[in-house]
Scaffold this motif. Structure first.
Motif, PDB file in Angstrom:
ATOM      1  N   GLU A   1     -49.867  15.049   4.552  1.00  0.00           N
ATOM      2  CA  GLU A   1     -50.730  16.067   3.943  1.00  0.00           C
ATOM      3  C   GLU A   1     -51.359  16.955   5.011  1.00  0.00           C
ATOM      4  O   GLU A   1     -51.476  18.169   4.846  1.00  0.00           O
ATOM      5  CB  GLU A   1     -51.841  15.415   3.103  1.00  0.00           C
ATOM      6  N   THR A   2     -51.754  16.342   6.123  1.00  0.00           N
ATOM      7  CA  THR A   2     -52.345  17.087   7.230  1.00  0.00           C
ATOM      8  C   THR A   2     -51.317  18.018   7.853  1.00  0.00           C
ATOM      9  O   THR A   2     -51.611  19.178   8.154  1.00  0.00           O
ATOM     10  CB  THR A   2     -52.898  16.123   8.290  1.00  0.00           C
ATOM     11  N   VAL A   3     -50.103  17.517   8.031  1.00  0.00           N
ATOM     12  CA  VAL A   3     -49.022  18.332   8.604  1.00  0.00           C
ATOM     13  C   VAL A   3     -48.752  19.540   7.722  1.00  0.00           C
ATOM     14  O   VAL A   3     -48.656  20.673   8.214  1.00  0.00           O
ATOM     15  CB  VAL A   3     -47.732  17.499   8.772  1.00  0.00           C
ATOM     16  N   LEU A   4     -48.649  19.331   6.429  1.00  0.00           N
ATOM     17  CA  LEU A   4     -48.342  20.434   5.514  1.00  0.00           C
ATOM     18  C   LEU A   4     -49.439  21.490   5.512  1.00  0.00           C
ATOM     19  O   LEU A   4     -49.149  22.693   5.518  1.00  0.00           O
ATOM     20  CB  LEU A   4     -48.088  19.896   4.109  1.00  0.00           C
ATOM     21  N   LYS A   5     -50.694  21.064   5.544  1.00  0.00           N
ATOM     22  CA  LYS A   5     -51.792  22.031   5.607  1.00  0.00           C
ATOM     23  C   LYS A   5     -51.756  22.807   6.919  1.00  0.00           C
ATOM     24  O   LYS A   5     -51.948  24.022   6.939  1.00  0.00           O
ATOM     25  CB  LYS A   5     -53.131  21.316   5.453  1.00  0.00           C
ATOM     26  N   ALA A   6     -51.508  22.103   8.015  1.00  0.00           N
ATOM     27  CA  ALA A   6     -51.442  22.757   9.319  1.00  0.00           C
ATOM     28  C   ALA A   6     -50.273  23.732   9.380  1.00  0.00           C
ATOM     29  O   ALA A   6     -50.399  24.834   9.933  1.00  0.00           O
ATOM     30  CB  ALA A   6     -51.327  21.714  10.428  1.00  0.00           C
ATOM     31  N   LEU A   7     -49.137  23.359   8.811  1.00  0.00           N
ATOM     32  CA  LEU A   7     -47.975  24.241   8.818  1.00  0.00           C
ATOM     33  C   LEU A   7     -48.239  25.519   8.025  1.00  0.00           C
ATOM     34  O   LEU A   7     -47.743  26.588   8.399  1.00  0.00           O
ATOM     35  CB  LEU A   7     -46.738  23.517   8.282  1.00  0.00           C
ATOM     36  N   ASP A   8     -49.014  25.426   6.953  1.00  0.00           N
ATOM     37  CA  ASP A   8     -49.392  26.629   6.198  1.00  0.00           C
ATOM     38  C   ASP A   8     -50.170  27.592   7.091  1.00  0.00           C
ATOM     39  O   ASP A   8     -49.926  28.805   7.078  1.00  0.00           O
ATOM     40  CB  ASP A   8     -50.233  26.271   4.974  1.00  0.00           C
ATOM     41  N   ILE A   9     -51.090  27.043   7.883  1.00  0.00           N
ATOM     42  CA  ILE A   9     -51.890  27.860   8.791  1.00  0.00           C
ATOM     43  C   ILE A   9     -51.011  28.473   9.872  1.00  0.00           C
ATOM     44  O   ILE A   9     -51.096  29.673  10.166  1.00  0.00           O
ATOM     45  CB  ILE A   9     -53.024  27.018   9.410  1.00  0.00           C
ATOM     46  N   VAL A  10     -50.143  27.656  10.453  1.00  0.00           N
ATOM     47  CA  VAL A  10     -49.248  28.134  11.511  1.00  0.00           C
ATOM     48  C   VAL A  10     -48.319  29.211  10.973  1.00  0.00           C
ATOM     49  O   VAL A  10     -48.117  30.248  11.615  1.00  0.00           O
ATOM     50  CB  VAL A  10     -48.446  26.959  12.112  1.00  0.00           C
ATOM     51  N   ARG A  11     -47.760  28.994   9.805  1.00  0.00           N
ATOM     52  CA  ARG A  11     -46.850  29.973   9.212  1.00  0.00           C
ATOM     53  C   ARG A  11     -47.552  31.315   9.001  1.00  0.00           C
ATOM     54  O   ARG A  11     -47.016  32.371   9.343  1.00  0.00           O
ATOM     55  CB  ARG A  11     -46.279  29.457   7.891  1.00  0.00           C
ATOM     56  N   ALA A  12     -48.763  31.267   8.437  1.00  0.00           N
ATOM     57  CA  ALA A  12     -49.504  32.505   8.194  1.00  0.00           C
ATOM     58  C   ALA A  12     -49.778  33.229   9.511  1.00  0.00           C
ATOM     59  O   ALA A  12     -49.635  34.453   9.597  1.00  0.00           O
ATOM     60  CB  ALA A  12     -50.811  32.200   7.466  1.00  0.00           C
ATOM     61  N   ASP A  13     -50.134  32.489  10.538  1.00  0.00           N
ATOM     62  CA  ASP A  13     -50.415  33.086  11.844  1.00  0.00           C
ATOM     63  C   ASP A  13     -49.174  33.760  12.421  1.00  0.00           C
ATOM     64  O   ASP A  13     -49.232  34.905  12.879  1.00  0.00           O
ATOM     65  CB  ASP A  13     -50.943  32.016  12.796  1.00  0.00           C
ATOM     66  N   PHE A  14     -48.055  33.073  12.367  1.00  0.00           N
ATOM     67  CA  PHE A  14     -46.837  33.631  12.958  1.00  0.00           C
ATOM     68  C   PHE A  14     -46.235  34.740  12.101  1.00  0.00           C
ATOM     69  O   PHE A  14     -45.597  35.651  12.629  1.00  0.00           O
ATOM     70  CB  PHE A  14     -45.822  32.527  13.266  1.00  0.00           C
ATOM     71  N   GLU A  15     -46.435  34.699  10.795  1.00  0.00           N
ATOM     72  CA  GLU A  15     -45.991  35.812   9.965  1.00  0.00           C
ATOM     73  C   GLU A  15     -46.776  37.073  10.309  1.00  0.00           C
ATOM     74  O   GLU A  15     -46.213  38.161  10.375  1.00  0.00           O
ATOM     75  CB  GLU A  15     -46.129  35.468   8.481  1.00  0.00           C
ATOM     76  N   LYS A  16     -48.086  36.917  10.564  1.00  0.00           N
ATOM     77  CA  LYS A  16     -48.909  38.062  10.963  1.00  0.00           C
ATOM     78  C   LYS A  16     -48.452  38.584  12.326  1.00  0.00           C
ATOM     79  O   LYS A  16     -48.318  39.796  12.516  1.00  0.00           O
ATOM     80  CB  LYS A  16     -50.381  37.683  11.008  1.00  0.00           C
ATOM     81  N   LYS A  17     -48.177  37.700  13.264  1.00  0.00           N
ATOM     82  CA  LYS A  17     -47.722  38.112  14.588  1.00  0.00           C
ATOM     83  C   LYS A  17     -46.379  38.840  14.489  1.00  0.00           C
ATOM     84  O   LYS A  17     -46.163  39.856  15.154  1.00  0.00           O
ATOM     85  CB  LYS A  17     -47.595  36.916  15.523  1.00  0.00           C
ATOM     86  N   ALA A  18     -45.481  38.340  13.665  1.00  0.00           N
ATOM     87  CA  ALA A  18     -44.173  38.986  13.495  1.00  0.00           C
ATOM     88  C   ALA A  18     -44.342  40.363  12.875  1.00  0.00           C
ATOM     89  O   ALA A  18     -43.675  41.319  13.280  1.00  0.00           O
ATOM     90  CB  ALA A  18     -43.270  38.107  12.629  1.00  0.00           C
ATOM     91  N   GLN A  19     -45.233  40.476  11.887  1.00  0.00           N
ATOM     92  CA  GLN A  19     -45.488  41.767  11.249  1.00  0.00           C
ATOM     93  C   GLN A  19     -46.084  42.751  12.241  1.00  0.00           C
ATOM     94  O   GLN A  19     -45.699  43.917  12.287  1.00  0.00           O
ATOM     95  CB  GLN A  19     -46.407  41.584  10.050  1.00  0.00           C
ATOM     96  N   ASP A  20     -47.029  42.267  13.063  1.00  0.00           N
ATOM     97  CA  ASP A  20     -47.650  43.140  14.073  1.00  0.00           C
ATOM     98  C   ASP A  20     -46.628  43.637  15.086  1.00  0.00           C
ATOM     99  O   ASP A  20     -46.692  44.775  15.545  1.00  0.00           O
ATOM    100  CB  ASP A  20     -48.784  42.401  14.797  1.00  0.00           C
ATOM    101  N   GLN A  21     -45.657  42.806  15.430  1.00  0.00           N
ATOM    102  CA  GLN A  21     -44.621  43.208  16.380  1.00  0.00           C
ATOM    103  C   GLN A  21     -43.710  44.269  15.795  1.00  0.00           C
ATOM    104  O   GLN A  21     -43.184  45.116  16.513  1.00  0.00           O
ATOM    105  CB  GLN A  21     -43.773  42.010  16.801  1.00  0.00           C
TER     106      GLN A  21
END
Length: 53
Positions: free
Chosen positions: A31-51
């Motif tokens: 459960e902790t991994v899945l919550k953390a992955l949601d945060i990581v995914r959102a962060d990297f999607e924003k970084k990819a969009q910014d690029q």
């Protein structure tokens, strides 16, 4: 010398295997991994969009 198995895998697969190993070795709750992955995914999607902008 020919490469086989994981050495030959794409970088995303290698990273996924490394992350799974790290998380399982440290006995992180799924459960902790899945919550953390949601945060990581959102962060990297924003970084990819910014690029791309």
């Amino acid at each position: 010398m020919s490469k086989t198995g994981l050495e030959q895998a794409p970088d995303d697969i290698k990273l996924a295997v490394d992350l799974i190993y790290l998380l399982e070795s440290n006995k992180v709750a799924p459960e902790t991994v899945l919550k953390a992955l949601d945060i990581v995914r959102a962060d990297f999607e924003k970084k990819a969009q910014d690029q791309n902008n």
